[in-house]
Design an enzyme around this catalytic site. Structure first.
Site, PDB file in Angstrom:
ATOM      1  N   LYS A 144       3.026 -16.202   0.966  1.00  0.00           N
ATOM      2  CA  LYS A 144       4.118 -16.473   0.043  1.00  0.00           C
ATOM      3  C   LYS A 144       3.693 -16.221  -1.391  1.00  0.00           C
ATOM      4  CE  LYS A 144       5.219 -20.359   3.029  1.00  0.00           C
ATOM      5  NZ  LYS A 144       5.021 -21.828   3.167  1.00  0.00           N
ATOM      6  N   GLY A 145       2.365 -16.249  -1.609  1.00  0.00           N
ATOM      7  CA  GLY A 145       1.835 -16.269  -2.971  1.00  0.00           C
ATOM      8  C   GLY A 145       2.272 -15.137  -3.871  1.00  0.00           C
ATOM      9  N   ASP A 166      -9.973 -13.476  -3.680  1.00  0.00           N
ATOM     10  CA  ASP A 166     -11.088 -14.414  -3.785  1.00  0.00           C
ATOM     11  C   ASP A 166     -12.281 -13.807  -3.018  1.00  0.00           C
ATOM     12  OD1 ASP A 166     -11.463 -17.533  -4.426  1.00  0.00           O
ATOM     13  OD2 ASP A 166     -12.280 -17.188  -2.441  1.00  0.00           O
ATOM     14  N   LYS A 178     -10.984 -12.775  -8.632  1.00  0.00           N
ATOM     15  CA  LYS A 178     -12.186 -13.580  -8.910  1.00  0.00           C
ATOM     16  C   LYS A 178     -13.374 -12.791  -8.374  1.00  0.00           C
ATOM     17  CE  LYS A 178     -10.056 -17.830  -7.385  1.00  0.00           C
ATOM     18  NZ  LYS A 178     -10.256 -19.104  -6.705  1.00  0.00           N
ATOM     19  N   PHE A 220     -10.062 -22.717  -9.323  1.00  0.00           N
ATOM     20  CA  PHE A 220      -8.899 -22.767  -8.439  1.00  0.00           C
ATOM     21  C   PHE A 220      -7.643 -22.865  -9.292  1.00  0.00           C
ATOM     22  CE2 PHE A 220      -5.790 -24.212  -5.429  1.00  0.00           C
ATOM     23  CZ  PHE A 220      -6.073 -23.406  -4.331  1.00  0.00           C
TER      24      PHE A 220
HETATM   25  P1  IMP Z   1      -9.443 -14.462   0.140  1.00  0.00           P
HETATM   26  O1  IMP Z   1      -9.018 -14.054   1.519  1.00  0.00           O
HETATM   27  O2  IMP Z   1     -10.651 -15.350   0.147  1.00  0.00           O
HETATM   28  O3  IMP Z   1      -9.617 -13.279  -0.796  1.00  0.00           O
HETATM   29  O4  IMP Z   1      -8.310 -15.386  -0.432  1.00  0.00           O
HETATM   30  C1  IMP Z   1      -7.112 -14.875  -0.748  1.00  0.00           C
HETATM   31  C2  IMP Z   1      -5.995 -15.887  -0.632  1.00  0.00           C
HETATM   32  O5  IMP Z   1      -6.468 -17.230  -0.818  1.00  0.00           O
HETATM   33  C3  IMP Z   1      -4.971 -15.642  -1.719  1.00  0.00           C
HETATM   34  O6  IMP Z   1      -3.979 -14.788  -1.263  1.00  0.00           O
HETATM   35  C4  IMP Z   1      -4.463 -17.031  -1.985  1.00  0.00           C
HETATM   36  O7  IMP Z   1      -3.402 -17.325  -1.131  1.00  0.00           O
HETATM   37  C5  IMP Z   1      -5.616 -17.943  -1.668  1.00  0.00           C
HETATM   38  N1  IMP Z   1      -6.360 -18.305  -2.894  1.00  0.00           N
HETATM   39  C6  IMP Z   1      -7.571 -17.896  -3.286  1.00  0.00           C
HETATM   40  N2  IMP Z   1      -7.934 -18.425  -4.457  1.00  0.00           N
HETATM   41  C7  IMP Z   1      -6.899 -19.194  -4.840  1.00  0.00           C
HETATM   42  C8  IMP Z   1      -6.658 -20.018  -6.000  1.00  0.00           C
HETATM   43  O8  IMP Z   1      -7.465 -20.134  -6.948  1.00  0.00           O
HETATM   44  N3  IMP Z   1      -5.461 -20.663  -6.027  1.00  0.00           N
HETATM   45  C9  IMP Z   1      -4.535 -20.544  -5.038  1.00  0.00           C
HETATM   46  N4  IMP Z   1      -4.714 -19.792  -3.955  1.00  0.00           N
HETATM   47  C10 IMP Z   1      -5.889 -19.128  -3.846  1.00  0.00           C
HETATM   48 MG    MG Z   2      -2.033 -15.234  -0.865  1.00  0.00          MG
END
Ligand code: IMP
Ligand code: MG
Length: 176
Positions: A41-42, A101, A129, A151
């Site tokens: 949803k983000g 992330d 990040k 975060f």
């Molecule tokens: P990754 O798979 O570790 O790259 O994380 C990606 C997903 O984690 C993003 O699409 C977000 O939904 C969530 N996410 C990562 N960091 C944050 C944050 O700082 N705030 C909110 N959601 C996050």
């Molecule tokens: Mg997301």
């Protein structure tokens, strides 16, 4: 415990930066039709803001996957929750994410989509990040802001499903 949200990137800064990124995308895709994929949803808010600024013809589709539970630390396992409605074969695809992330989610999704033979596949994110990256093969083509290891919430991003609607990027600070 009271929750305070400190502004990290203001609504105006976010908006100005999306203008810039949209201008670059319009230039890069001149004469083409762009198929936007919004990751639910983000990235709903960012996708909408970006799409409004695009002047090349645009189509949109949505997909959803989960890698986080209700906590703030990635579980490292990505699951496809909702697949796309339309095929991407032969299309110029731009995958849109709210924040990258570890790169877990994107590593999984990019591989999945590559296998469906789009003409081109690029990645656009509101926030990155880089210090948190585990999957270094994930290359970001368009990034609005790089941030340190914090975060964040707002502009579509949540903490336990809350704060997505904040128009700025904020950091949750709690004082007990
Ligand atoms: P990754 O798979 O570790 O790259 O994380 C990606 C997903 O984690 C993003 O699409 C977000 O939904 C969530 N996410 C990562 N960091 C944050 C944050 O700082 N705030 C909110 N959601 C996050
Ligand atoms: Mg997301």
């Amino acid at each position: 415990m009271s929750v305070k949200i400190r502004t990290l990137i203001s609504e105006e800064e976010v908006s100005r930066r999306i203008d810039e990124i949209a201008a670059k995308i319009n230039q890069d895709y001149q004469g083409k039709e762009l198929h936007l994929i919004c990751i639910l949803k983000g990235s709903v808010f960012f996708t909408a803001e970006l799409a409004k600024r695009l002047t090349v013809p645009v189509t949109m589709d949505f997909m959803s996957c989960s890698s986080y539970g209700s906590g703030t630390v990635s579980k490292g396992i990505v699951k496809l929750v909702k697949d796309l409605d339309e095929p991407v074969e032969g299309r110029d695809v731009l995958l849109i994410e709210d924040i990258i992330d570890s790169g877990n989610t994107l590593a999984y999704l990019m591989e999945l989509l590559k296998g469906r033979k789009p003409a081109t596949l690029k990645l656009c994110t509101l926030l990155d990040k880089p210090s948190r990256r585990v999957h270094h093969e994930v290359k970001v083509d368009y990034c609005c802001f790089e941030i340190e290891d914090l975060f964040v919430v707002g502009c579509g991003m949540d903490m336990d499903q809350k704060y997505r609607n904040l128009p700025f990027v904020g950091v949750v600070e709690s004082d007990e």
